[in-house]
Design an enzyme around this catalytic site. Sequence first.
Site, mmCIF file in Angstrom:
data_model
loop_
_atom_site.group_PDB
_atom_site.id
_atom_site.type_symbol
_atom_site.label_atom_id
_atom_site.label_comp_id
_atom_site.label_asym_id
_atom_site.label_seq_id
_atom_site.Cartn_x
_atom_site.Cartn_y
_atom_site.Cartn_z
ATOM 1 N N HIS A 226 -3.687 5.728 21.236
ATOM 2 C CA HIS A 226 -3.704 6.096 19.816
ATOM 3 C C HIS A 226 -2.580 5.435 19.018
ATOM 4 C CE1 HIS A 226 -3.802 9.192 16.421
ATOM 5 N NE2 HIS A 226 -5.043 8.786 16.505
ATOM 6 N N LYS A 228 -0.435 2.689 16.854
ATOM 7 C CA LYS A 228 -0.691 1.634 15.869
ATOM 8 C C LYS A 228 0.597 0.830 15.755
ATOM 9 C CE LYS A 228 -3.585 5.101 14.496
ATOM 10 N NZ LYS A 228 -3.543 6.456 15.056
ATOM 11 N N ASP A 233 7.075 -12.047 16.575
ATOM 12 C CA ASP A 233 8.226 -12.853 17.038
ATOM 13 C C ASP A 233 9.391 -12.016 17.567
ATOM 14 O OD1 ASP A 233 6.865 -15.154 16.410
ATOM 15 O OD2 ASP A 233 7.950 -15.565 14.554
ATOM 16 N N HIS A 405 -4.391 10.753 5.772
ATOM 17 C CA HIS A 405 -4.282 10.423 7.194
ATOM 18 C C HIS A 405 -2.827 10.204 7.613
ATOM 19 C CE1 HIS A 405 -5.295 7.795 10.819
ATOM 20 N NE2 HIS A 405 -5.959 8.904 11.036
ATOM 21 N N LYS A 407 0.815 10.756 8.890
ATOM 22 C CA LYS A 407 1.442 11.699 9.830
ATOM 23 C C LYS A 407 2.953 11.595 9.644
ATOM 24 C CE LYS A 407 -2.241 9.606 12.250
ATOM 25 N NZ LYS A 407 -3.275 10.532 12.254
ATOM 26 N N ASP A 412 15.026 18.345 5.374
ATOM 27 C CA ASP A 412 16.249 18.443 4.554
ATOM 28 C C ASP A 412 16.587 17.149 3.814
ATOM 29 O OD1 ASP A 412 16.417 21.007 5.487
ATOM 30 O OD2 ASP A 412 18.130 20.660 6.817
#
Length: 487
Positions: A226, A228, A233, A405, A407, A412
């Site tokens: 899952h 991404k 380089d 979508h 996350k 604080d």
Amino acid sequence: MQFTSFHALISTMILLGYWLIIVATTLRIVFKRRPMTYVVAWMLVIYILPILGVILYFALGEAHLGQQRVKRAQKMRPTIANFINKISELQGIFTGNVSQVSKPIFQLCKHQTGLEGINGNHIELLSDTDAIFDRLIEDINQATSNIEMVFYIWNEGGRADDVEAALIQATKRGVVCRLMLDSAGSRHFIRTDASKRMREAGIIIVEALKVNLLRFMFRRLDLRQHRKVAIIDNYISYTGSMNIVDPRFFKQNKHVGEWVDVMVRMRGPVTTLMGAIYASDWELETGDYLALPKITDFAEPPEEKKHIMQLIASGPGYMENMIHQVLLTAIYSAQEQIIFTTPYLVPSDDILHAVCTAAQRGVEVIIIIPKKNDSLMVKWASRAFFSELLDGGVKLYQFNDNLLHTKSVLIDNQLSLVGTVNLDMRSLWLNFEITTVIDDAEFAKSLSLLLQQYLSQSEEVNVEEWKKRPFWQHVFERLFYFFAPLL
């Protein structure tokens, strides 16, 4: 009479065998020491669904990698341990001089990984889809040696085709391009002409965690890659919630609007750690060794005391429950405010109680979720937690029009967590995930401005109105709550 006695004997043996299977499976579930709701849910499944429940448990109930991957993970451990020992000796890159709210998390990370906060990074938050694609493609176009990517979903159309074209051009310049795509999330793309064109151009494409019903006895069937991640380089890296999809061309038939995502673009020492995580994933999946990057190779000198970070990777073969521990530590560290964004809200009991406790001790706790969701089961399972959250003093907001979508967690206005992790059981206990931990007030300000924008597009769930919802909704919520630990 003999036939009757033989039939009775066979029936008794079958019943005894079934009873032994149930007892053995029950003991196996209990000894795994998972959360009680998880244990109870699976025990109900195996009792209510004779035989089928046991098969489902061994197919979906344990995060087993399969023997080959387990051997690879064991083989990699000394290499990774040696890598960590070497980089921990370098001066000026690691620091324990972090903010008060961040200190417990960085202490936890040091205990678990041996690494303190990674100092001197250049990072920026990207929240506009076109801007994300523009920066990524620009970096790909300037690549000179290697590009590594891993994504859960790659979907043809729009700006995703521009990334494909940029990668093909990069291979023509002699850049080595490696692409790891999850078998389930990218199942359509892997079999498209676009995928074929990329392979023919020389791009190495690996189908991660292949979905095959015949494999379920050897590896958990729904275990997913899952993450991404993009690395260019060994200087520049990206991670966040966005897959390689143009939201204008993705899941339009679901009628949930366009997906709203963020990515973090990073330069500096943290990219080296990202490269090490990618190399581990690559060897775990393919069995081929990928040289670990050198931590002294940076695109430019690191900024002093700037953007102190850590990367938390999870999944089978990694530190168990690490992301779950980090989230709990962050929640208990908060003194003023916590803002969560998550498309899927199916928290563990520990996180649910921590969030409610934070609200009750005076911390302002805000959770933003999409009003429309592409998963019917998750939608109703999420609603099952609303009452307890609202009664605990948590403020719930539903994002209108599009599917939020992103996350993220903001603590604080100082500590930020941005990555691939949803507040659900799959992300917390099962999938290969990654999240950035960022101790920096400047970055937190950028994230706070974005979250305020999300809030302006959201409706708060009113406690009194929520209590007046129809009875049939209560029934649906409790029904899907039963499946919450399994989602």
